[in-house]
Design a protein around this motif. Structure first.
Motif, PDB file in Angstrom:
ATOM      1  N   GLY A 165       0.915  -1.269  -0.040  1.00 26.63           N
ATOM      2  CA  GLY A 165      -0.033   0.038  -0.003  1.00 26.63           C
ATOM      3  C   GLY A 165       0.851   1.350   0.021  1.00 26.63           C
ATOM      4  N   ILE A 166       1.938   1.192   0.336  1.00 26.53           N
ATOM      5  CA  ILE A 166       2.783   2.399   0.721  1.00 26.53           C
ATOM      6  C   ILE A 166       3.736   2.576  -0.570  1.00 26.53           C
ATOM      7  CG2 ILE A 166       4.367   3.946   1.972  1.00 26.53           C
ATOM      8  CD1 ILE A 166       1.659   3.419   3.329  1.00 26.53           C
ATOM      9  N   VAL A 167       3.413   3.444  -1.452  1.00 26.04           N
ATOM     10  CA  VAL A 167       4.502   3.526  -2.750  1.00 26.04           C
ATOM     11  C   VAL A 167       4.869   5.112  -2.828  1.00 26.04           C
ATOM     12  CG1 VAL A 167       3.062   1.556  -3.617  1.00 26.04           C
ATOM     13  CG2 VAL A 167       2.452   3.769  -4.097  1.00 26.04           C
ATOM     14  N   GLY A 168       5.295   5.160  -3.969  1.00 26.89           N
ATOM     15  CA  GLY A 168       5.320   6.734  -4.430  1.00 26.89           C
ATOM     16  C   GLY A 168       6.998   7.279  -4.075  1.00 26.89           C
ATOM     17  N   ALA A 169       7.492   6.277  -3.552  1.00 21.78           N
ATOM     18  CA  ALA A 169       9.150   6.911  -3.313  1.00 21.78           C
ATOM     19  C   ALA A 169      10.051   6.683  -4.509  1.00 21.78           C
ATOM     20  CB  ALA A 169       9.819   6.258  -2.068  1.00 21.78           C
ATOM     21  N   GLN A 170       9.976   7.551  -5.139  1.00 22.26           N
ATOM     22  CA  GLN A 170      11.030   7.501  -6.434  1.00 22.26           C
ATOM     23  C   GLN A 170      12.578   6.966  -6.167  1.00 22.26           C
ATOM     24  OE1 GLN A 170      10.425   9.322  -9.923  1.00 22.26           O
ATOM     25  NE2 GLN A 170       8.652   8.360  -9.450  1.00 22.26           N
ATOM     26  N   GLY A 171      13.073   7.775  -5.011  1.00 17.65           N
ATOM     27  CA  GLY A 171      14.245   7.225  -4.587  1.00 17.65           C
ATOM     28  C   GLY A 171      14.380   5.585  -4.467  1.00 17.65           C
ATOM     29  N   GLN A 172      13.548   5.125  -4.091  1.00 12.62           N
ATOM     30  CA  GLN A 172      13.739   3.635  -3.668  1.00 12.62           C
ATOM     31  C   GLN A 172      13.967   2.952  -4.884  1.00 12.62           C
ATOM     32  OE1 GLN A 172      10.358   2.528  -1.574  1.00 12.62           O
ATOM     33  NE2 GLN A 172      11.028   3.289   0.640  1.00 12.62           N
ATOM     34  N   ILE A 173      13.076   3.266  -5.889  1.00 12.58           N
ATOM     35  CA  ILE A 173      13.061   2.534  -7.107  1.00 12.58           C
ATOM     36  C   ILE A 173      14.744   2.755  -7.675  1.00 12.58           C
ATOM     37  CG2 ILE A 173      12.422   4.184  -8.754  1.00 12.58           C
ATOM     38  CD1 ILE A 173      11.246   0.723  -9.507  1.00 12.58           C
ATOM     39  N   PHE A 174      15.358   3.731  -7.600  1.00 13.82           N
ATOM     40  CA  PHE A 174      16.539   4.178  -8.376  1.00 13.82           C
ATOM     41  C   PHE A 174      17.528   3.398  -7.384  1.00 13.82           C
ATOM     42  CE2 PHE A 174      15.543   6.412 -11.875  1.00 13.82           C
ATOM     43  CZ  PHE A 174      14.557   7.486 -11.534  1.00 13.82           C
ATOM     44  N   ALA A 180      20.235  -3.721  -8.119  1.00 17.29           N
ATOM     45  CA  ALA A 180      20.162  -4.872  -9.247  1.00 17.29           C
ATOM     46  C   ALA A 180      21.363  -4.853 -10.191  1.00 17.29           C
ATOM     47  CB  ALA A 180      19.069  -4.704  -9.812  1.00 17.29           C
ATOM     48  N   ALA A 181      21.931  -3.837 -10.653  1.00 19.28           N
ATOM     49  CA  ALA A 181      22.785  -3.580 -11.646  1.00 19.28           C
ATOM     50  C   ALA A 181      23.951  -4.144 -11.321  1.00 19.28           C
ATOM     51  CB  ALA A 181      22.674  -2.152 -12.369  1.00 19.28           C
ATOM     52  N   LEU A 182      24.256  -3.688 -10.296  1.00 17.36           N
ATOM     53  CA  LEU A 182      25.642  -3.833  -9.538  1.00 17.36           C
ATOM     54  C   LEU A 182      25.755  -5.482  -9.295  1.00 17.36           C
ATOM     55  CD1 LEU A 182      26.236  -1.277  -6.844  1.00 17.36           C
ATOM     56  CD2 LEU A 182      27.641  -1.451  -8.850  1.00 17.36           C
ATOM     57  N   TRP A 183      24.706  -6.064  -8.678  1.00 16.22           N
ATOM     58  CA  TRP A 183      24.769  -7.418  -8.460  1.00 16.22           C
ATOM     59  C   TRP A 183      24.317  -8.349  -9.530  1.00 16.22           C
ATOM     60  CZ3 TRP A 183      22.458  -6.673  -2.903  1.00 16.22           C
ATOM     61  CH2 TRP A 183      23.489  -5.938  -2.080  1.00 16.22           C
ATOM     62  N   LYS A 184      24.085  -7.874 -10.704  1.00  8.04           N
ATOM     63  CA  LYS A 184      23.439  -8.454 -11.752  1.00  8.04           C
ATOM     64  C   LYS A 184      22.074  -9.510 -11.242  1.00  8.04           C
ATOM     65  CE  LYS A 184      26.234  -8.969 -15.760  1.00  8.04           C
ATOM     66  NZ  LYS A 184      26.767  -7.661 -16.011  1.00  8.04           N
ATOM     67  N   LEU A 185      21.420  -8.959 -10.644  1.00 12.16           N
ATOM     68  CA  LEU A 185      20.272  -9.640 -10.126  1.00 12.16           C
ATOM     69  C   LEU A 185      19.122  -9.991 -11.305  1.00 12.16           C
ATOM     70  CD1 LEU A 185      19.432  -7.671  -6.856  1.00 12.16           C
ATOM     71  CD2 LEU A 185      20.866  -9.589  -7.262  1.00 12.16           C
ATOM     72  N   PRO A 186      18.835 -11.157 -11.407  1.00 10.94           N
ATOM     73  CA  PRO A 186      17.687 -11.421 -12.325  1.00 10.94           C
ATOM     74  C   PRO A 186      16.183 -11.005 -11.914  1.00 10.94           C
ATOM     75  CG  PRO A 186      18.113 -13.333 -11.061  1.00 10.94           C
ATOM     76  CD  PRO A 186      19.095 -12.388 -10.459  1.00 10.94           C
ATOM     77  N   CYS A 187      16.255  -9.738 -12.366  1.00  4.81           N
ATOM     78  CA  CYS A 187      15.154  -9.050 -11.878  1.00  4.81           C
ATOM     79  C   CYS A 187      14.554  -8.127 -13.098  1.00  4.81           C
ATOM     80  CB  CYS A 187      15.436  -8.052 -10.759  1.00  4.81           C
ATOM     81  SG  CYS A 187      14.324  -7.039 -10.096  1.00  4.81           S
ATOM     82  N   ILE A 188      13.095  -8.482 -13.181  1.00  2.00           N
ATOM     83  CA  ILE A 188      12.400  -7.543 -14.302  1.00  2.00           C
ATOM     84  C   ILE A 188      11.811  -6.378 -13.400  1.00  2.00           C
ATOM     85  CG2 ILE A 188      10.725  -7.505 -16.315  1.00  2.00           C
ATOM     86  CD1 ILE A 188      11.213 -10.494 -16.444  1.00  2.00           C
ATOM     87  N   PHE A 189      12.030  -5.132 -13.737  1.00  2.00           N
ATOM     88  CA  PHE A 189      11.260  -4.095 -13.396  1.00  2.00           C
ATOM     89  C   PHE A 189      10.205  -3.619 -14.362  1.00  2.00           C
ATOM     90  CE2 PHE A 189      14.086  -2.986  -9.533  1.00  2.00           C
ATOM     91  CZ  PHE A 189      15.259  -3.659  -9.999  1.00  2.00           C
ATOM     92  N   ILE A 190       9.062  -3.532 -13.606  1.00  5.36           N
ATOM     93  CA  ILE A 190       7.741  -3.371 -14.672  1.00  5.36           C
ATOM     94  C   ILE A 190       7.277  -2.199 -14.227  1.00  5.36           C
ATOM     95  CG2 ILE A 190       5.621  -4.375 -15.463  1.00  5.36           C
ATOM     96  CD1 ILE A 190       6.862  -7.048 -14.935  1.00  5.36           C
ATOM     97  N   CYS A 191       6.780  -1.184 -15.135  1.00  5.60           N
ATOM     98  CA  CYS A 191       6.023  -0.206 -14.801  1.00  5.60           C
ATOM     99  C   CYS A 191       4.728  -0.077 -15.851  1.00  5.60           C
ATOM    100  CB  CYS A 191       6.898   1.089 -15.510  1.00  5.60           C
ATOM    101  SG  CYS A 191       5.645   2.512 -15.207  1.00  5.60           S
ATOM    102  N   GLU A 192       3.616  -0.421 -15.135  1.00  8.76           N
ATOM    103  CA  GLU A 192       2.263  -0.471 -15.892  1.00  8.76           C
ATOM    104  C   GLU A 192       2.095   1.001 -15.877  1.00  8.76           C
ATOM    105  OE1 GLU A 192       0.412  -3.002 -12.890  1.00  8.76           O
ATOM    106  OE2 GLU A 192      -0.640  -3.906 -14.522  1.00  8.76           O
ATOM    107  N   ASN A 193       2.418   1.609 -17.162  1.00  8.28           N
ATOM    108  CA  ASN A 193       1.928   3.059 -17.155  1.00  8.28           C
ATOM    109  C   ASN A 193       0.872   3.211 -17.718  1.00  8.28           C
ATOM    110  OD1 ASN A 193       1.867   5.545 -18.032  1.00  8.28           O
ATOM    111  ND2 ASN A 193       3.810   5.641 -19.384  1.00  8.28           N
TER     112      ASN A 193
END
Lengths: 359, 249
Positions: A165-174, A180-193
């Motif tokens: 329920g608690i969203v909206g922190a742009q900083g968290q996604i960055f 994820a990039a540093l550790w090459k995590l197998p992660c798909i980030f999805i934005c339902e725009n």
């Protein structure tokens, strides 16, 4: 009941397995599969993207149709129950966005992990829970998937972590992109725009609306989120990228929600009814799939109408259950505070009221 | 949005707002107001129902106010804005729609309610009942019910969480000899716990005829189902029960 179990088992058998011909074909001869063109995805830091054509089997098509129709009708039923005040609190509906959850599920395995924000009912279904459990959770009954304790935004299933329920922190996604990039995590980030953040259009909220590029060092794709096949192919592509050890990837699904942000938002003060109507008539995901299937002889109009009827019945039965099922028992109010702990006492409104807490 | 979302930016509230004047040795003050709905609403479940009075009240450098009625809301927001320090104003969503008598003086554009001063909403002789925000209304209701039984409760509306007006509470306890605190937040390390500790440290302790009693939210994340939610928020009956227990009735 049997039909419902068959439907559920089709859903749970997953898209990754080879389709077996379990579907009983009527007297008409349908094509077994058909090839469709899908929109090319805009790419960021990717040499190639998902394919621009894809094969849809009759069986998969019927399954996606049924799943999308189920999510659609389930959300509309939730709208109705909310207006009758049988559902309380928050209710964020995803009708219009069915191609996203269904298409994504078609591109991954049930053993993959998925987490989302509050607009979660569709994902809860595609991740394997029944409409009954979802509606009963919305009505706050003991048959709900979280035993009535979570409500609309807090539904969980195997390999599905809600519902948050608690969203909206742009900083968290960055921060997450960075790690994820540093550790090459197998992660798909999805934005339902879906073009709006609550009542604010993306143009007013975002300095850059090219969300698929905003992973910066993370490759990304912009996907037609109203086309279930486009979502499926993009998801498969993204999943393959991750599974090959190439690190994280971003998918922006361009989609649309018919309802307002939540049931407290009529949804027409910041956008026009014409806009909503236009999307409904030109880009509705269920309509797009139906037209494709009928025009390539993958299914008949009557057959799809039958599915509609079955789905409606399933939703009605689930709604009946969700309205009739009793509320959770008061004794369980204190349960599930900690995991794997011996029982302890929970303090109530004053020191003389105590609830037992069991893990 | 609600204070539940403030946790995404709580570092800024505490480390940038609350502590800056101190850290700078008095050079840089932070005249800011953070306001929004706090605490439980109706059916909004665990992530949207938390009371932050104890969290923000814990921090030196912050002022924390909690209005109950319409004149509280007006007087406190004006004082908060005019204050040169960071002020957290914890409103209540369920109170936004409630109408109150608005006294003449409150209608002036310079009507201020001083931060750090509690108000006695109802005079009484038998017991002191202290609350902030929406529960003040529940206490007033409980007092009305008990008055019919001959029990006269003194209801104190804290109005400010930090700096706490303990003097008003002490003076009242020294008169009534009994204390019940009421809040919507969780019991551990809460507003009521602080009141009880301070009472013990001050002159009012020797006037208590019975241990002070706290009425609080239930010590669980807020459940969604209505029957469970109703048992997680202090009700009028819980306040009446606590008062009678304290008075040994």
């Amino acid at each position: 009941m049997r039909k419902m179990l068959a439907a559920v088992s089709r859903v749970l058998s997953g898209a990754a397995q080879k389709p077996a011909s379990r579907v009983l074909v009527g007297s008409r001869n349908f094509a077994n599969d058909a090839t469709f063109e899908i929109k090319k995805c805009d790419l960021h830091r990717l040499e190639e993207g998902p394919p621009v054509t894809t094969v849809l089997t009759r069986e998969d098509g019927l399954r996606y149709y049924r799943m999308m129709q189920t999510v659609r009708r389930m959300e509309l039923k939730a709208d109705q129950l909310y207006k009758q005040k049988i559902i309380r609190g928050f209710c964020h509906l995803c009708d219009g966005q069915e191609a996203c959850c269904v298409g994504m599920e078609a591109g991954i395995n049930p053993t993959d992990h998925l987490i989302t924000a509050y607009r979660a009912h569709g994902f809860t279904f595609t991740r394997g829970l029944s409409v009954r459990e979802i509606l009963a959770e919305l009505t706050g009954r003991r048959g709900g998937c979280a035993k009535g304790k979570g409500g609309s935004m807090h539904m969980y299933a195997k390999n599905f972590y809600g519902g948050n329920g608690i969203v909206g922190a742009q900083g968290q996604i960055f921060e997450a992109y960075n790690m994820a990039a540093l550790w090459k995590l197998p992660c798909i980030f999805i934005c339902e725009n879906n073009r709006y953040g609550m009542g604010t259009s993306v143009e007013r909220a975002a300095a850059s609306t090219d969300y698929y590029k905003r992973g910066d060092f993370i490759p990304g794709m912009r996907v037609d989120g109203m086309d279930v096949l486009c979502v499926r192919e993009a998801t498969k592509f993204a999943a393959a990228h991750c599974r090959a050890g190439k690190g994280p990837i971003l998918m922006e699904l361009q989609t649309y929600r018919y309802h307002g942000h939540s049931m407290s938002d009529p949804g027409v003060s910041y956008r026009t009814r014409e806009e909503i109507q236009e999307v409904r008539s030109k880009s509705d995901p269920i309509m797009l799939l139906k037209d494709r299937m009928v025009n390539s002889n993958l299914a008949s109009v009557e057959e799809l109408k039958e599915i509609d009827v079955e789905v409606r019945k399933e939703i009605e039965d689930a709604a009946q259950f969700a309205t009739a099922d009793p509320e959770p028992p008061l004794e369980e109010l204190g349960y599930h505070i900690y995991s794997n702990e011996p029982p302890f006492e929970v303090r109530g409104a004053n020191q003389w009221i105590k609830f037992k807490s069991i893990s | 949005m609600t204070f539940n979302f403030s946790m995404q930016a709580i570092d800024q509230v505490i480390n940038s707002a609350a502590k800056t004047y101190y850290m700078s040795g008095g050079l840089q003050n932070v005249p800011i107001v953070f306001r929004g709905p706090n605490g439980a609403s109706a059916g909004v479940a665990a992530q949207h129902s938390q009371c932050f009075a104890a969290w923000y009240g814990h921090c030196p450098g912050l002022k924390v106010v909690s209005p109950w009625n319409a004149e509280d809301a007006k007087g406190l927001i004006k004082s908060a804005i005019r204050d040169n320090n960071p002020v957290v104003m914890l409103e209540n969503e369920l109170m936004y729609g409630v109408a109150f008598e608005f006294p003449q003086e409150a209608q002036s554009k310079d009507f201020l309610i001083p931060i750090g001063k509690a108000k006695i909403e109802r005079q009484g002789t038998h017991i002191t009942v202290v609350a902030h925000s929406r529960p003040v209304g529940h206490c007033v209701e409980a007092a009305a019910v008990l008055a019919k039984e001959g029990i006269e409760c003194e209801v104190i509306n804290m109005r400010t969480i930090r700096p706490m007006d303990i003097e008003t509470i002490e003076a009242s306890v020294m008169k009534t000899n009994h204390l019940v605190t009421v809040e919507g937040g969780w019991p551990q390390f809460g507003v009521g716990a602080e009141i009880c500790a301070r009472i013990m440290e001050g002159p009012a302790f020797n006037f208590l005829d019975a241990p002070a009693v706290r009425v609080t939210g239930t010590d669980v994340p807020m459940p969604y189902a209505k029957i469970l939610e109703d048992n997680c928020v202090p009700q009028v009956k819980d306040i009446i029960f606590a008062i009678k227990k304290t008075l040994n009735i």
